[in-house]
Design a protein around this motif. Sequence first.
Motif, PDB file in Angstrom:
ATOM      1  N   ALA A   1       9.764 -66.932 -50.053  1.00 51.77           N
ATOM      2  CA  ALA A   1       8.886 -66.803 -51.223  1.00 51.77           C
ATOM      3  C   ALA A   1       8.263 -65.412 -51.265  1.00 51.77           C
ATOM      4  CB  ALA A   1       7.795 -67.874 -51.175  1.00 51.77           C
TER       5      ALA A   1
ATOM      6  N   LYS B   1      10.984 -62.925 -52.273  1.00 49.66           N
ATOM      7  CA  LYS B   1      11.358 -63.060 -53.690  1.00 49.66           C
ATOM      8  C   LYS B   1      10.221 -62.569 -54.608  1.00 49.66           C
ATOM      9  CE  LYS B   1      13.800 -65.005 -57.117  1.00 49.66           C
ATOM     10  NZ  LYS B   1      15.000 -64.293 -57.584  1.00 49.66           N
TER      11      LYS B   1
ATOM     12  N   ALA C   1      10.358 -70.915 -55.638  1.00 50.02           N
ATOM     13  CA  ALA C   1      11.089 -69.880 -54.884  1.00 50.02           C
ATOM     14  C   ALA C   1      12.201 -70.533 -54.063  1.00 50.02           C
ATOM     15  CB  ALA C   1      10.107 -69.145 -53.980  1.00 50.02           C
TER      16      ALA C   1
END
Lengths: 904, 91
Positions: free
Chosen positions: A655, A658, A715
Amino acid sequence: MAKKFSEIMAETGQSLEYQAGGKAPEKIVDREVQWKPHPRVQKLKDIYMNTLSSANNEFSYWYTREYFMHDNEVPVVRRAMALKTAFSHLTPVIFPGELLTMRKAAFFRGSFPMPWLSEGFYMAKEDEFYQEALKRGSASVDEHSKFGQGGGNVTKSFDKVVSIAGKFGMRQEEIPVLLELAKMWYGKSVDDLGNKYEQMVPDYEVKEAIMRNIVCMFDSGFTLPQGREVINYYYPLEYGFDGIIEMAKELKDKVAGRADGDGIIGMNRLYNYEAVILAVEGMQAWVNNYAKEARRLEAMESDAQQKKEYGDMAERLEWLVHNKPRTFIEAFQMIETLHLAVLNEDAISGMSPGRIGQILYPWYEQDIEAGRITDDEVLELLELDRVVKTSIDCFASMGVVGGVLSGNTFNTVSIGGLTKDGKSAANPLEYLVLKAAGTNAMPQSTLALLYDEKLPDDFLMLAADVIKTGSGYPAFMNNRVAQDFLMSHYGHEGMNLEDARAWAIGGCLETSGCCWKPLHLNGKEYFIPGGAGQPTSVGVHFIAQPKVLELTLFNGVDARTGEKVFEPHNSKLESFEELFEQYKKYWQKTVDVLDLCNNIQHDIWRKNNMAVINSFMKPDCLDTGHLINEKGYRYNATFNVENSGNITWVNSMAALKKLVYDDKEVSLEEMKKAMKDNFGFKSARDIGSFSLMDQEKKDDSGNKYDELHFKCLQAPKYGNDDPYVDSILEDWENFFCRDCWTYESLYGEPLYACQISVSTHGAMGAATIASADGRLDGTTFADASMSAYPGTDKNGPYAVMKSATVWDHSLSQNSQLNLKLHPSSIKGEEGSRKLVDMTRAYMRMGGFHVQYNVVDSKVLKDAQRNPQNYRDLMVRVAGFTQYWVEIGKQVQDELIARTEYEGI
Amino acid sequence: MSDEKYVHKDCRNYAPIDVRKGFCHVHKKEVPADTEVCAKFERIAKCRYCKNFCADKEKIELGVCEASMSKPKFVAYPDMVAVTCEMYKET
């Protein structure tokens, strides 16, 4: 009305209690296979089901009394004298219907404190306990009735019973002596002495901060110094107790006064053999006391059948006091006795019997051939053994017994695998071991099936049937992966392919080094496997990866407590690579300081509290004259580093990669703020629940974090065969497993990775703030090390398996994958076939371990509402099976939340 | 001996199941630890019934074992079962 976390998950297309591969039927579906034990076994099982976990001071008393009489005696002899006296004075307790007898303490489910290890956790409550002891309460039916919800756990004091560590009941008249004995060990226990010396480690303050902030779960040196290993019953089975004493006496004569080239510990052999003799004499006295009790009961018994059974029991025990066993039941009684003896020697969780289907096979084969026993009688004995093993408790602090073990003692039996010469080891007795685990489904012994391509198909199909009883076992462990690990890690200690084939699971899923020994029975030679390695319950246990990431993000400060744990790194963490590198540095710092402190604790243990009984039974102690503390075991490189929250960490890193670094949708500071503010949710501590289901938004939080939280939940997540996130796992495993080898145990051996969570994903999650994957403050991590976070594995079990096998599992002692299946998903023979095929596929991909919970989640929810109706409901947690009512609510909720596969 | 009020856990025929109850080998049933005994009662050996036990006047549920070889004499507690104690002397 505040929104619940489950509702927000649903809005992101994910779901706690996610149903994958179909939809579960509306009505509750019971488990497909329901077998029953023999009536005799059922009666004893019924007693167990209504028995409280009970402790007394008998062993503790006699051990302490003898120990303090021998100042200045050689430590190993002094310890053996104390053990001998303690065993000799245990009160024998036998119940009608038993064929296999003996127990840890004088209760059906008994245990006792070992203040020589640690006395602090109950001394700290001295005043409270003393007040309890002063009370003279009267019986209260209402209070008694509360105990149903905790199974056998004595969660609070009642009447004349005092609760210790929220688990054990002790009679209040024993509390004064409990405290008196504890005071005698103050400053002398392994805990206290170890602490005195570990403070000399330069970074001791860092270690203390690590422990205070629950970056690490517990100190292994004084809590559970032994365990997660495989016992070895060989020597008493081959020679009998008298034979061992005779052997030790002969060896004493050979080594007395001789160093034989070893000027440091060569002379110790004399004292070690003397200690072995004393310990065996203590065990003989203990068995003899049980024999006398059986005779006493025989004399007073009016029922002819029961009278004969007491008489037969007495005859067996009288024989075993001196001799090696002649029959299957004698051999079974012998290993039962040995097992309990080792468990009384130390605080141990995870003393696994190993491959009893191989070990007892010589007597089984010859008794069956001679018509002395039938398969049905063998099955009954195997069922009885499960009552004995499930009744074993380990007396330790609440954090260890509750937070880590969920009350489990991990007496795991292994089946399958290969013989010494590489053939399938699934013999007829192993089929019965497997069957008994289904006919008398109880948490112990959990079964580990050592999967190999050579195992017969009907053996695997029988395993599928047992799984369908809902027992959660057998778990499947990959024989080839284990052999690769053993040969690579213990190669320098002489591990070869033959010994690697003798392996078994110690504890819940710890690959343990074993060896073969030649057993002789009526002129025939058999090679039986048994443990030859030190405990693997030792080392650095458990480090919470999400917590170390939290410390990395917050510059060395625990965001929950505000305490500085590490020196600030002051890095801006401007790239994902920089973040990863800094995380690794904190990780290494954590392992290093814990390793040093644990080495000192274990060194104190080996100086004053060394294993004598467990040692003499393990090759090659009797041969070399050196016990565990002098590396007498064949394999000594057993210390490890255990992690927790592996997949929560992977998802969090994905996460961050990203959202912060790749797509730049949010700054790192904004992410940290959202995490610290728990994405606008109330604190788990404020709402008084750490369970996933109960988390709700703050009433005044508005929508401030909703979009970010949504993105975090959306995510990429592990378990979907997505290289974006799986590559993070691969990079981590390649670093973590190899990094472990750079630390050294007190035995001068390299460490290795051990990847199980047991119950720590609940307890450690409770101390960790929200994470970037969208998980909330205080809630559980993903369980195990290869399981997906609940509701995030959207592409079916094969996708989870592909994600799990992006790295080489033989780099680690183990890995752990738990899957929850709805009973209808594997219904009938076709369903069993699918289960076996799916397992085989995972093993062929290189997965080390998979286990299945076969249960309708609706049953679990009903059991949470009405625990009184589910005393015997068992579930697979993480490496072990436990009664539903004996596990904490946060782990119960996590089990309910796990993705339920409706089809496979 | 006759003046003392005994409960099941003081009986030789009582096999403790847990801290709350036990199994009576005479009547072949579970009995509570703290309820009154029946006519078949047979007193079990415990430190409190041993000549070597000397109760501590100041501390509850504690005393010393006069038969211990330690100096000073080692602590003892009255409710400890002594069926395996070679020094036990019935009062």
